[in-house]
Design a protein around this motif. Structure first.
Motif, short mmCIF file in Angstrom:
data_model
loop_
_atom_site.label_atom_id
_atom_site.label_comp_id
_atom_site.label_asym_id
_atom_site.label_seq_id
_atom_site.Cartn_x
_atom_site.Cartn_y
_atom_site.Cartn_z
N THR A 163 0.80 -1.22 0.00
CA THR A 163 0.00 0.00 0.00
C THR A 163 0.84 1.27 0.00
OG1 THR A 163 -0.30 -0.03 2.41
CG2 THR A 163 -1.98 -1.16 1.06
N THR A 164 2.16 1.13 0.04
CA THR A 164 3.00 2.31 -0.15
C THR A 164 3.26 2.53 -1.64
OG1 THR A 164 5.10 1.10 0.02
CG2 THR A 164 4.16 1.98 2.06
N ALA A 165 3.00 1.52 -2.47
CA ALA A 165 3.25 1.60 -3.90
C ALA A 165 1.97 1.68 -4.73
CB ALA A 165 4.08 0.40 -4.36
N ALA A 166 0.87 1.17 -4.21
CA ALA A 166 -0.39 1.14 -4.96
C ALA A 166 -1.39 2.10 -4.33
CB ALA A 166 -0.97 -0.27 -4.97
N ALA A 167 -2.01 2.92 -5.16
CA ALA A 167 -3.07 3.81 -4.69
C ALA A 167 -4.26 2.96 -4.27
CB ALA A 167 -3.47 4.77 -5.80
N PRO A 168 -5.06 3.44 -3.32
CA PRO A 168 -6.23 2.67 -2.87
C PRO A 168 -7.15 2.27 -4.02
CG PRO A 168 -5.86 4.53 -1.40
CD PRO A 168 -4.91 4.69 -2.55
N GLN A 169 -7.36 3.16 -4.99
CA GLN A 169 -8.23 2.85 -6.12
C GLN A 169 -7.64 1.73 -6.98
OE1 GLN A 169 -7.19 5.93 -5.22
NE2 GLN A 169 -9.11 6.72 -4.39
N ASP A 170 -6.31 1.72 -7.11
CA ASP A 170 -5.65 0.66 -7.87
C ASP A 170 -5.78 -0.68 -7.14
OD1 ASP A 170 -4.93 2.52 -9.80
OD2 ASP A 170 -2.96 2.88 -8.90
N ALA A 171 -5.59 -0.66 -5.83
CA ALA A 171 -5.74 -1.89 -5.04
C ALA A 171 -7.17 -2.41 -5.15
CB ALA A 171 -5.37 -1.63 -3.58
N ALA A 172 -8.15 -1.49 -5.07
CA ALA A 172 -9.56 -1.89 -5.19
C ALA A 172 -9.82 -2.50 -6.56
CB ALA A 172 -10.46 -0.69 -4.95
N GLY A 173 -9.25 -1.91 -7.60
CA GLY A 173 -9.42 -2.44 -8.95
C GLY A 173 -8.85 -3.84 -9.08
N LEU A 174 -7.70 -4.08 -8.47
CA LEU A 174 -7.09 -5.41 -8.50
C LEU A 174 -7.96 -6.43 -7.76
CD1 LEU A 174 -3.36 -4.45 -7.82
CD2 LEU A 174 -4.32 -5.35 -9.97
N ILE A 175 -8.52 -6.03 -6.64
CA ILE A 175 -9.38 -6.93 -5.87
C ILE A 175 -10.65 -7.23 -6.66
CG2 ILE A 175 -10.78 -7.14 -3.77
CD1 ILE A 175 -8.51 -5.42 -2.39
N ASP A 176 -11.25 -6.21 -7.24
CA ASP A 176 -12.46 -6.40 -8.03
C ASP A 176 -12.18 -7.33 -9.22
OD1 ASP A 176 -15.30 -5.62 -8.51
OD2 ASP A 176 -14.45 -4.76 -10.34
N GLN A 177 -11.05 -7.12 -9.85
CA GLN A 177 -10.66 -7.97 -10.98
C GLN A 177 -10.47 -9.42 -10.53
OE1 GLN A 177 -6.83 -6.96 -12.72
NE2 GLN A 177 -7.56 -7.58 -14.75
N LEU A 178 -9.86 -9.62 -9.38
CA LEU A 178 -9.66 -10.96 -8.83
C LEU A 178 -11.01 -11.66 -8.62
CD1 LEU A 178 -7.95 -13.20 -7.38
CD2 LEU A 178 -8.24 -11.85 -5.29
N LEU A 179 -11.96 -10.97 -8.01
CA LEU A 179 -13.27 -11.57 -7.78
C LEU A 179 -13.99 -11.87 -9.09
CD1 LEU A 179 -12.64 -10.65 -4.82
CD2 LEU A 179 -15.09 -10.39 -4.58
N ALA A 180 -13.87 -10.96 -10.05
CA ALA A 180 -14.50 -11.19 -11.34
C ALA A 180 -13.90 -12.43 -12.03
CB ALA A 180 -14.34 -9.95 -12.24
N GLN A 181 -12.59 -12.58 -11.96
CA GLN A 181 -11.93 -13.75 -12.55
C GLN A 181 -12.40 -15.02 -11.87
OE1 GLN A 181 -7.82 -12.69 -12.06
NE2 GLN A 181 -7.71 -11.61 -14.01
N ARG A 182 -12.50 -14.99 -10.56
CA ARG A 182 -12.93 -16.16 -9.83
C ARG A 182 -14.38 -16.53 -10.14
NH1 ARG A 182 -9.53 -16.84 -4.57
NH2 ARG A 182 -11.29 -18.15 -3.94
N ALA A 183 -15.18 -15.51 -10.45
CA ALA A 183 -16.60 -15.75 -10.77
C ALA A 183 -16.80 -16.03 -12.25
CB ALA A 183 -17.44 -14.55 -10.34
N GLY A 184 -15.74 -15.78 -13.04
CA GLY A 184 -15.84 -16.00 -14.48
C GLY A 184 -16.57 -14.88 -15.18
N ALA A 185 -16.51 -13.67 -14.62
CA ALA A 185 -17.20 -12.53 -15.21
C ALA A 185 -16.21 -11.37 -15.41
CB ALA A 185 -18.34 -12.08 -14.29
N ALA A 186 -16.69 -10.34 -16.06
CA ALA A 186 -15.88 -9.14 -16.24
C ALA A 186 -15.92 -8.30 -14.98
CB ALA A 186 -16.40 -8.34 -17.44
N PRO A 187 -14.82 -7.59 -14.65
CA PRO A 187 -14.83 -6.73 -13.46
C PRO A 187 -15.82 -5.58 -13.62
CG PRO A 187 -12.71 -6.57 -14.62
CD PRO A 187 -13.54 -7.59 -15.34
N ALA A 188 -16.17 -4.97 -12.49
CA ALA A 188 -17.14 -3.85 -12.49
C ALA A 188 -16.63 -2.69 -13.28
CB ALA A 188 -17.42 -3.42 -11.05
#
Length: 188
Positions: A163-188
């Protein structure tokens, strides 16, 4: 389809609250899980409870995980999780590997486990910068988190964010992308 949940693990001031806020801004289906807190102090973000409520939850077998820190007991309870999953995707904040294991093993869901990390001096700076009156206790908790990680080297992180290298919005985007991949869908 199994319900999805997010576990954010990290030391104090590693960005759990900030990343969770960015997640909820990205998609309203995300919401921080409000643990039951038995004790005193900060009430925001918690469901304040009593020792009697805790005993009742324990007697019913509804405590998934509890820990004591800062003189309070923090509880992840089955009824609270049921409500959180009914409302969307809960984001659970943890600072103990035992809590991750208890949650993953004790509550059926598709849990994405994310390590948020920052150096000790950053925890100190962030804690002081936000006006915490218990920075010394938070640094002790940082030390305990580091020891916990060292004692459990086999934790399988689905995602690690500095979190010293990634902005909160970037971290959120990565998490959202991870969940979308796990669900087999496109991220929000």
């Amino acid at each position: 389809m199994t319900s999805q949940g997010v576990i954010l693990y990290g030391p104090p001031a590693s960005g759990k609250d900030t990343v969770t806020s960015a997640l909820t801004e990205l998609n309203s289906r995300y919401a921080q899980f409000a643990r039951l807190k038995v004790g005193s102090g900060k009430a925001a973000g918690y469901r304040m409870g009593t020792a009697k409520q805790l005993r009742e939850l324990e007697a019913a077998g509804d405590v998934v995980y509890a820990n004591v820190r800062y003189g309070n007991t923090y509880v992840i309870d089955r009824p609270g999780l049921d409500s959180a999953f009914a409302a969307g995707v809960p984001v659970v904040h943890l600072g103990q590997v035992g809590g991750i294991r208890a949650l993953v093993d004790g509550y059926p869901a598709d849990w994405s486990v994310v390590l948020l990390w920052c150096p000790r001096e950053v925890t100190e700076q962030r804690s002081a910068g936000r006006g915490d009156s218990d920075t010394v206790a938070r640094l002790a908790a940082w030390d305990a988190t580091r020891e916990d990680l060292d004692a459990h080297p086999g934790v399988a992180w689905d995602l690690t964010v500095d979190t010293t290298a990634a902005a909160p919005q970037d971290a959120a985007g990565l998490i959202d992308q991870l969940l979308a991949q796990r669900a087999g869908a496109a991220p929000a």
